[in-house]
Design an enzyme around this catalytic site. Structure first.
Site, short mmCIF file in Angstrom:
data_model
loop_
_atom_site.label_atom_id
_atom_site.label_comp_id
_atom_site.label_asym_id
_atom_site.label_seq_id
_atom_site.Cartn_x
_atom_site.Cartn_y
_atom_site.Cartn_z
CE LYS A 12 -4.47 0.75 0.08
NZ LYS A 12 -5.36 0.10 -0.85
CG ASP B 6 -7.08 3.05 -1.96
OD1 ASP B 6 -7.64 1.95 -1.89
OD2 ASP B 6 -7.08 3.88 -1.03
#
Length: 185
Positions: free
Chosen positions: A132, A172
């Site tokens: 991430k 995202d």
């Protein structure tokens, strides 16, 4: 008596070790605690996993990259944001996970999301680890030119750490087609 309360002392001891090195990262600690409650009872019943220190190894990112992202706004002023990429567990393949651009982004949130990404990716049965990344940059209210300049600066640094066989970022929150295009185009 439920399974996790039977092993509460082991869960608490494990969490104390994790807190010692990640004490200021509330979101990450919460995610680790939830996994520890589910996994430690299994590991206590199956000592080969405990001996291999699977949980100890999986909660520690293989790599954490923090970098500055300088960019020029439309007024000609230099702005500086912070960029991140947290890479967890490449045992079965390259890291895979989104990039998030939002003012709330910090290391704890990205470690929490990257840690969860390990499990999410493992359920796909594709050979991918968890990752991430992102920045505290807020694309809302920025011109296309400002977003482009930020994205190009962000990718100038991140590009040293990613690739098809290493780490495959995706979109995202705050990172859609426009941002992906600026970063990868």
């Amino acid at each position: 008596i439920n399974m996790s309360s039977k092993y509460q002392a082991q869960i608490d001891a494990f969490m104390e070790k994790v807190k010692a090195t990640n004490g200021h990262e509330a979101e990450f600690l919460q995610a680790v605690h939830e996994v520890a409650e589910a996994v430690i009872p299994f590991m206590e019943e199956n000592p080969k996993y405990k001996a291999a220190k699977i949980l100890d190894r999986i909660v520690e990112p293989e790599r954490t990259i923090i970098f500055r992202v300088p960019w020029l706004d439309d007024k000609g002023e230099i702005q500086v944001n912070r960029g991140y990429r947290v890479e967890f567990n490449s045992a079965i393949g390259p890291y895979k996970g989104g990039l998030r651009f939002h003012p709330s982004v910090n290391l704890s949130i990205l470690k929490f999301l990257g840690f969860e990404q390990i499990f999410k990716n493992s359920l796909t049965t594709l050979p991918m680890g968890g990752g991430k990344g992102g920045s505290d940059f807020d694309p809302k209210g920025k011109s296309d030119n400002e977003v482009m300049k930020f994205c190009q600066s962000f990718m100038t640094e991140l590009s040293r750490h990613i690739g098809a066989d290493t780490d495959v970022p995706a979109g995202d929150i705050g990172v859609g087609g426009r941002e992906i295009g600026y970063m990868f185009g």
